[in-house]
Structures are given as C-alpha cells and as structure tokens.
Design a protein around this motif. Sequence first.
Motif, mmCIF file in Angstrom:
data_model
loop_
_atom_site.group_PDB
_atom_site.id
_atom_site.type_symbol
_atom_site.label_atom_id
_atom_site.label_comp_id
_atom_site.label_asym_id
_atom_site.label_seq_id
_atom_site.Cartn_x
_atom_site.Cartn_y
_atom_site.Cartn_z
ATOM 1 N N SER A 129 -5.610 -4.209 8.288
ATOM 2 C CA SER A 129 -6.570 -5.638 6.838
ATOM 3 C C SER A 129 -4.989 -5.858 5.655
ATOM 4 N N HIS A 130 -3.347 -4.592 6.597
ATOM 5 C CA HIS A 130 -2.766 -5.320 5.311
ATOM 6 C C HIS A 130 -1.652 -6.722 5.380
ATOM 7 N N ALA A 153 -6.911 -7.932 9.818
ATOM 8 C CA ALA A 153 -8.529 -7.412 10.538
ATOM 9 C C ALA A 153 -9.225 -8.102 9.129
ATOM 10 N N LEU A 154 -9.819 -8.492 9.266
ATOM 11 C CA LEU A 154 -11.216 -8.979 7.504
ATOM 12 C C LEU A 154 -11.709 -7.500 7.346
ATOM 13 N N MET A 155 -11.609 -7.112 6.074
ATOM 14 C CA MET A 155 -12.879 -6.306 6.439
ATOM 15 C C MET A 155 -13.004 -5.456 4.701
ATOM 16 N N ASP A 156 -14.160 -6.288 3.884
ATOM 17 C CA ASP A 156 -14.528 -5.627 2.969
ATOM 18 C C ASP A 156 -15.323 -4.695 2.131
ATOM 19 N N ARG A 157 -15.681 -3.578 3.395
ATOM 20 C CA ARG A 157 -17.373 -3.186 2.417
ATOM 21 C C ARG A 157 -16.911 -2.053 4.081
ATOM 22 N N GLU A 162 -8.380 2.142 2.124
ATOM 23 C CA GLU A 162 -7.248 2.336 2.172
ATOM 24 C C GLU A 162 -7.338 1.249 3.053
ATOM 25 N N VAL A 163 -8.338 0.746 3.695
ATOM 26 C CA VAL A 163 -8.560 -0.099 4.938
ATOM 27 C C VAL A 163 -9.290 -1.478 4.434
ATOM 28 N N LEU A 164 -9.327 -1.339 3.333
ATOM 29 C CA LEU A 164 -10.460 -2.367 2.569
ATOM 30 C C LEU A 164 -9.607 -3.536 1.813
ATOM 31 N N PRO A 169 -7.997 -12.193 -2.471
ATOM 32 C CA PRO A 169 -6.636 -11.833 -1.893
ATOM 33 C C PRO A 169 -6.856 -11.958 -0.541
ATOM 34 N N ALA A 170 -7.624 -11.205 0.503
ATOM 35 C CA ALA A 170 -7.722 -11.245 1.789
ATOM 36 C C ALA A 170 -7.370 -12.811 2.713
ATOM 37 N N LEU A 171 -8.513 -13.676 2.051
ATOM 38 C CA LEU A 171 -7.886 -14.846 2.711
ATOM 39 C C LEU A 171 -6.578 -15.510 1.610
ATOM 40 N N ALA A 172 -7.073 -15.393 0.180
ATOM 41 C CA ALA A 172 -5.386 -16.084 -0.144
ATOM 42 C C ALA A 172 -3.978 -15.510 0.720
ATOM 43 N N ALA A 173 -4.375 -14.404 1.205
ATOM 44 C CA ALA A 173 -3.087 -13.772 1.896
ATOM 45 C C ALA A 173 -2.772 -14.061 3.774
ATOM 46 N N CYS A 174 -4.252 -14.562 3.858
ATOM 47 C CA CYS A 174 -4.678 -16.055 5.175
ATOM 48 C C CYS A 174 -3.687 -16.814 4.737
ATOM 49 N N ALA A 175 -4.333 -17.360 3.645
ATOM 50 C CA ALA A 175 -3.604 -19.207 3.817
ATOM 51 C C ALA A 175 -2.216 -18.801 3.461
#
Length: 410
Positions: A129-130, A153-157, A162-164, A169-175
């Motif tokens: 996820s990082h 790997a997108l995971m928020d729950r 540590e892996v969420l 922020p996840a979608l911003a990082a993808c962009a």
Amino acid sequence: MPSPVRTLRGRALSPSRESPSLERWDDALIEIDELGRITSIAAAPPGCPVAVSHPGCVLMPGLVDVHLHFPQTRVIGSAAGPLLEWLERSVFPEEARFAEPLYASAVATEFCDAMIAQGTTCAAIYSSSHPIATELLFGELDRRGLRATVGPALMDRNAPAEVLLAAEPALAACAALIQRWHGHDRGRLRMSIVPRFALSCSAALMRGAADLAAEHGLWIQTHIAENHAEIEATAQAFPAAKDYLAVYEDHGLVGARTILAHCIWLSDSEWDRVAAAEATVAHCPDSNFFLGSGRMALGHASRRGIEVGLGTDIGAGRSFSVRRIAASAYDNALIVGAPASAEALLWLATTGGARAIGLGEVVGRLAVGFDADVIAVPLPPVDDAGLVDALIFRHDAPPVEATYVRGLRV
Ligand code: GUN
Ligand code: FE
C-alpha cells in the motif's frame, strides 16, 4: 541508451494467434529493428552468416505473469493458509515492512532477479500500500528493462494500521505515480489501479479508484471469489450487493480493462457478467492449491470467450516460474475433469497472458510487428514431439539461459 540485438538465430517456438496451435522453426532467423521490434522471422537461409545465438536452447516468447505480489517475495512458502488467516499471520506483517525504503529497494532487486531468472518478461504486479515502495519498484523495473503493469494495493480498512492508507492520500499518491510512470519508455511500464479486494476497501476508496482508472484509461486489478470465508465476509460487509461481482460492479470497477484474480467460486450469472463486461481472468492454480482455496475450471472462461492468463500469485504461489504454474494448471484441469494440453497452457503462459492485460498485439508471440521479448530455454533431451511437454513439466530442468525485452538482454 543501450541498443537491442538486431538478430537472434536458433530453434524457435511461438504460439499462433489462436489457441492452442504453435509455430515451430528448426532454425529461425529473427530480425529486430532499433526499437526492439521483430521485422522478420523465417527459416535461416543456407549459409546464413549469423551464428546460433544460444546453442542448445529453444527461443520462445517471454513468459507473462498476470498476477503477483511484489511485497510477498520474502514470505513465499509460508504455510499459514487458508486465505484470511494467511493474510493476517504472514502477509500483512511482511507488507508492513515496505514502509521502509531500504527494505523495499532490497526486495525490489530480489523480485526482478527472480522474474528474469524464470524468463518472465512482462507482469501485472501488486505493490504494497506504500507509495514509496511502489515508486522504488517502478525504478527497479525500469533499470532492469522489464515490462510491467503496477499499482499500490489500495486498502483503507480491515488490516493493521501499518498497511492501511486512507482513500484521499492513497488516490493522490496514485495520481502522482501516474504522472511519473504511466506509459514510461513507450508503454513498457504502466500504472494500474489495485483495490486489493472488497474486504480491504471502503466504498469511497473503490469509487475513487474507479474514477481515477476511467480518467486515465488504466487497468484495474483485484481479487474475487477465492475462498468461502472471504465470500461470506464480503456478503456481510456489502449487504446491498446481490453477489461478489456486484460489489465491484456497483463501484464502477468491472470493465474491459479489469483483471480478476482467482474466480474460483463465481456463479454462472457472475461468469456471464464477466464475459459481457469483457473483463479478464488471472488463473492462479498453484496459489489455489497452496491455500486450499479450490479449483477454477478454465471451461467457465473459455466457453464464454473470456481472456485468461496465468498468475504465479507470489507469495501464495510458490514459484516465480510461469512454466511451473502452467504445470499446476494442467493438474488443476485434470482434477476438474476437463484436461488441457501442454500446448494450450504454453499459449496461456505467453500470448493468452498478453491478451488478458491488453498487450496481445505487442508481446506474447514471435511474429512480425511484435516486440522482441524473447527467452532462450535450454532444450531438454527429448524428441520434437515431446518438446512442449518437457518445457512445462520437467521441474528439475535448468532455468532460462537468457531473457530479452525489446531485444535488450535484461
Ligand atoms: N486476497 C486479498 N489479498 C490477497 C493476497 O495478497 N493474495 C491472495 N492470494 N488473495 C488475496
Ligand atoms: Fe493475489
């Protein structure tokens, strides 16, 4: 920039456009242009001045792995299944380490080494996820010259903190990763959007992921219908969805650029909708055996014209060798009562996989206009009739001698 070899010569084997037939040459001369594309493949003429490139080897297309997890490289063979227990005990603690850049870059090197050693030239990869680990993986794939489709790997729950990573922020990082890597080096590297599976994603994360994929025309990768406990938990988490596939449909994640891994327990209705959407399937039989998940019958897909590729599913799968996965697929096919030939499985391991990730006109065959992604595999001591069987089933044979992507030795 290094330049590709301009010729390869030797015994050669390539899938045809349609499964399962193969083309064979006793002594082929392959000509390659400065961009690494095949401009000609034909029998070497009498007195051909080009030396045989890899004596004692057969040239064939590089192998395509349509599903594997970079951050599971060091937990291969952890016998902690079934799926949900294995994720909790073995996978999430290991993936947590990929927050640390030094760790992630060391494993990225091991990961690329392992792919190259087994002749995998093209892969669809889940990172952790990082964002930093994904950036480092892209960098290593780029330096090594491999072809890949990659996303964090997108995971928020439903997993340790540590892996969420929260949706925003996840979608911003993808962009940001899309800007840096998508389409890099004439499309050798592609960014993909990877909602890990429904259980690890909120509705908002899945919707945002679908929007981002649509905006940039990206491939989507996810898992589906792998294990009974997973399927029950998914039904409880998404009570409004009529079945597992509907969870993804309801969030805009199922289309002609979606790769669905496992698909063991899909209903007929779900299979029909996968076909109608023109989504594709990552068949991961070795992982399915190791986690005791079940057996996917290839016939569900082939009857409906669904494109299928083979996935090692490292680290639930125990080998980076797509040839070995083809052997597992053979065992799997026998067990479900619908045998598959070695030729058909070699087709899936190369051109089938390429088609399943949208690269069917680019790689997966030795043919004019295709990129020269080629491997040289030591010829087993066998007559011509037994060659394909021997390439797939002799697990103790030496690994590949050379691996080329666009004519460049990687
Ligand atoms: N489902 C969700 N995550 C995973 C994973 O990492 N491996 C497998 N095999 N299935 C999953
Ligand atoms: Fe997987």
